[in-house]
Write a protein that holds these residues in place. Structure first.
Motif, short mmCIF file in Angstrom:
data_model
loop_
_atom_site.label_atom_id
_atom_site.label_comp_id
_atom_site.label_asym_id
_atom_site.label_seq_id
_atom_site.Cartn_x
_atom_site.Cartn_y
_atom_site.Cartn_z
N LEU A 1 0.86 -1.36 0.07
CA LEU A 1 0.09 -0.05 -0.16
C LEU A 1 0.83 1.30 0.08
CD1 LEU A 1 -2.70 1.37 0.22
CD2 LEU A 1 -2.64 1.20 2.68
N ILE A 2 2.03 1.26 0.73
CA ILE A 2 2.94 2.23 0.81
C ILE A 2 3.65 2.56 -0.45
CG2 ILE A 2 4.95 3.22 1.96
CD1 ILE A 2 3.82 1.80 4.64
N GLY A 3 4.14 1.63 -1.07
CA GLY A 3 4.41 1.66 -2.48
C GLY A 3 3.46 2.31 -3.52
N LEU A 4 2.31 1.92 -3.46
CA LEU A 4 1.43 2.35 -4.09
C LEU A 4 1.33 3.67 -4.07
CD1 LEU A 4 -1.36 -0.37 -4.67
CD2 LEU A 4 0.09 0.27 -6.28
N LEU A 5 1.27 4.40 -2.89
CA LEU A 5 1.04 5.55 -2.51
C LEU A 5 2.11 6.46 -2.99
CD1 LEU A 5 -0.58 5.36 0.94
CD2 LEU A 5 -1.82 6.08 -1.27
N LEU A 6 3.19 5.89 -2.91
CA LEU A 6 4.45 6.59 -3.30
C LEU A 6 4.66 6.73 -4.80
CD1 LEU A 6 7.20 5.32 -1.12
CD2 LEU A 6 6.15 7.61 -0.86
N ALA A 7 4.04 5.64 -5.61
CA ALA A 7 4.07 5.67 -7.02
C ALA A 7 3.16 6.42 -7.39
CB ALA A 7 3.75 4.18 -7.58
N LEU A 8 1.81 7.02 -6.92
CA LEU A 8 0.82 7.98 -7.30
C LEU A 8 1.57 9.14 -7.22
CD1 LEU A 8 -2.27 6.61 -5.50
CD2 LEU A 8 -2.02 6.58 -7.89
N ARG A 9 2.43 9.69 -6.31
CA ARG A 9 2.91 10.83 -6.41
C ARG A 9 4.20 11.06 -7.03
NH1 ARG A 9 4.05 13.18 -0.31
NH2 ARG A 9 4.07 15.19 -1.86
N SER A 10 4.59 10.17 -7.66
CA SER A 10 5.88 10.24 -8.73
C SER A 10 5.52 10.24 -10.04
CB SER A 10 6.96 9.04 -8.21
OG SER A 10 6.38 8.04 -8.67
N ASN A 11 6.51 10.74 -10.85
CA ASN A 11 6.29 10.95 -12.37
C ASN A 11 6.92 9.60 -12.74
OD1 ASN A 11 5.64 11.39 -15.15
ND2 ASN A 11 6.55 13.54 -14.92
N PRO A 12 6.17 9.03 -13.82
CA PRO A 12 6.89 7.48 -14.23
C PRO A 12 7.87 7.83 -15.01
CG PRO A 12 4.67 8.05 -15.07
CD PRO A 12 4.65 9.12 -13.95
N LYS A 13 7.87 9.06 -15.59
CA LYS A 13 9.06 9.15 -16.51
C LYS A 13 10.36 9.83 -15.89
CE LYS A 13 7.80 8.12 -20.79
NZ LYS A 13 8.13 7.10 -21.84
N ASP A 14 10.26 10.20 -14.67
CA ASP A 14 11.25 10.67 -13.90
C ASP A 14 12.22 9.77 -13.61
OD1 ASP A 14 10.17 13.32 -14.39
OD2 ASP A 14 9.52 13.59 -12.44
N SER A 15 13.55 9.95 -13.42
CA SER A 15 14.71 9.09 -13.13
C SER A 15 14.63 9.20 -11.76
CB SER A 15 15.95 9.59 -13.58
OG SER A 15 16.31 10.76 -13.56
N ILE A 16 15.02 8.19 -10.99
CA ILE A 16 14.99 8.03 -9.32
C ILE A 16 16.29 8.21 -9.08
CG2 ILE A 16 14.34 6.76 -7.24
CD1 ILE A 16 12.23 5.59 -8.95
N PRO A 17 16.77 9.39 -8.25
CA PRO A 17 18.02 9.49 -7.86
C PRO A 17 18.44 8.17 -6.77
CG PRO A 17 16.76 11.05 -6.74
CD PRO A 17 15.90 10.27 -7.90
N ILE A 18 18.85 7.09 -7.11
CA ILE A 18 19.06 5.91 -6.22
C ILE A 18 20.30 6.35 -5.30
CG2 ILE A 18 19.36 3.58 -6.18
CD1 ILE A 18 18.42 3.16 -8.81
N GLY A 19 21.39 6.87 -5.67
CA GLY A 19 22.34 7.17 -4.99
C GLY A 19 22.07 8.11 -3.99
N SER A 20 21.31 9.02 -4.12
CA SER A 20 21.08 10.23 -3.21
C SER A 20 20.25 9.64 -2.18
CB SER A 20 20.32 11.46 -3.88
OG SER A 20 21.31 11.98 -4.85
N SER A 21 19.13 8.65 -2.59
CA SER A 21 18.28 8.17 -1.60
C SER A 21 18.85 7.01 -0.75
CB SER A 21 17.13 7.28 -2.44
OG SER A 21 16.40 8.08 -3.24
N LEU A 22 19.80 6.28 -1.40
CA LEU A 22 20.63 5.35 -0.23
C LEU A 22 21.48 6.15 0.42
CD1 LEU A 22 21.85 2.55 -2.98
CD2 LEU A 22 20.16 2.43 -1.08
N TYR A 23 22.02 7.16 0.16
CA TYR A 23 22.75 8.21 0.83
C TYR A 23 22.14 8.70 2.03
CZ TYR A 23 25.88 12.07 2.33
OH TYR A 23 26.56 12.73 3.26
N ALA A 24 20.89 9.11 1.88
CA ALA A 24 20.07 9.61 2.90
C ALA A 24 19.39 8.66 3.90
CB ALA A 24 18.95 10.43 2.44
N ILE A 25 19.30 7.54 3.34
CA ILE A 25 18.74 6.43 4.33
C ILE A 25 19.97 5.87 4.94
CG2 ILE A 25 17.92 4.03 4.31
CD1 ILE A 25 16.54 4.64 1.62
#
Length: 346
Positions: free
Chosen positions: A169-193
């Motif tokens: 459910l949380i994954g679906l909510l996050l997918a709703l807020r994101s633009n499917p064509k945008d690239s996800i900054p994986i490195g920045s996300s991993l760094y923040a986590i």
């Protein structure tokens, strides 16, 4: 004997493969066969590192168990070595998972970018919903399995069902807020986590950690080592990351101007800048840990601090004064050694 031979040979083999797999000159041209061969050899480096950890863990277990009886009153050293082998066996699956994720992540990222560029927004959005739900469910199921490992709930619905549904459910909510064509900054996300987790670990004092580890593994030096080691990892990770963020951009631009790839830029432009401060930070933290080890012993971490507390409680002040003198000599010696090494190498 085979374990000792493997421990000696695998680092040598890995070093030779790294020297060949990472070319020194960024201007040399390589064919497709050479590039594929280098990728295979670097994969062998990862495999040899995993084999090295497994051999080292088995050797530590065997040597530690063999030393417990011959050492007599110092048998805790053998137990400590054996427990280090257990720790290595525990972290080997995590190392394999990280290595596998690094190997699989790059081609999957390229595949996802191709899908995003080739298909329509609607198709990409549907794929994004499915993958986000699966990723969220898997993440929360792993968290539920970790909680079950600590508390032994042993209820499949509570371990896998409810966490998996909540994660999807949380994954679906996050997918709703994101633009499917945008690239996800994986490195920045991993760094923040990662930084958030390390900040949380660093906020807990080693004295509190040693109480938790003493309950987990028992009163003794191993609990103290785990407490100091975990807090040291969190503290050094902060210092290391800040040093990487503050490196000079001049060497990076110079190496990239020769045509070097990202890995070559890290090896020849980033690493030479961070080695001296890394040595300085490591020696500084080593100095802190020598002083903290005595206080850790008072909380159940074993070592000379635990013996000092026992002698004070037994009113054996002669033995306590001798131990305090030994602590002062060790701390002064370590301070002199660390300052000498810093002056020589930094």
């Amino acid at each position: 004997m085979l374990n000792v031979g493997g421990i000696v040979l695998t680092p040598v083999l890995a070093f030779a493969l790294i020297r060949w797999g990472i070319p020194r000159s960024g201007l040399e041209t390589s064919g497709l066969f050479v590039r594929i061969s280098r990728i295979l050899f670097l994969s062998l480096v990862v495999a040899s590192g995993i084999i090295f950890l497994q051999l080292l863990a088995n050797s530590a277990l065997l040597v530690g168990q063999a030393l417990i009886e011959p050492l007599g009153s110092f048998g805790f050293i053998g137990g400590f070595i054996s427990q280090l082998g257990d720790v290595l066996n525990m972290i080997t699956p995590a190392v394999i998972a990280l290595a596998g994720g690094a190997v699989v992540g790059s081609p999957l990222s390229s595949l996802g970018q191709r899908i995003s560029d080739r298909y329509s927004i609607r198709s990409v959005k549907i794929i994004n919903f499915l993958l986000s739900a699966i990723a969220g469910a898997l993440l929360f199921i792993l968290i539920g399995a970790l909680i079950n490992w600590f508390y032994q709930i042993n209820d499949p619905l509570k371990i896998y069902g409810w966490p998996g549904g909540a994660g999807a459910l949380i994954g679906l909510l996050l997918a709703l807020r994101s633009n499917p064509k945008d690239s996800i900054p994986i490195g920045s996300s991993l760094y923040a986590i990662t930084r958030t987790i390390l900040n949380a670990i660093r906020s807990i004092e080693p004295l509190v950690m040693v109480i938790v580890f003493a309950v987990w593994v028992g009163i003794g030096p191993f609990a103290g080592v785990l407490a100091l080691g975990l807090h040291t990892i969190a503290a050094l990770a902060k210092l290391y990351s800040e040093q990487v963020e503050s490196i000079m951009s001049g060497p990076l631009e110079a190496v990239q101007a020769t045509g070097a790839n990202r890995l070559q830029t890290i090896v020849y432009a980033v690493v030479p800048q961070i080695i001296p401060p890394y040595i300085s930070f490591t020696m500084y933290r080593w100095d802190i840990n020598v002083r903290m080890s005595t206080i850790i012993g008072f909380a159940g971490g074993g070592g000379i601090g635990f013996l000092l507390q026992q002698n004070i409680n037994l009113l054996d002040y002669r033995a306590a004064s001798a131990q305090m003198l030994a602590i002062a000599i060790v701390v002064a010696s370590m301070d002199y050694i660390s300052s000498t090494l810093r002056k020589r190498f930094v």
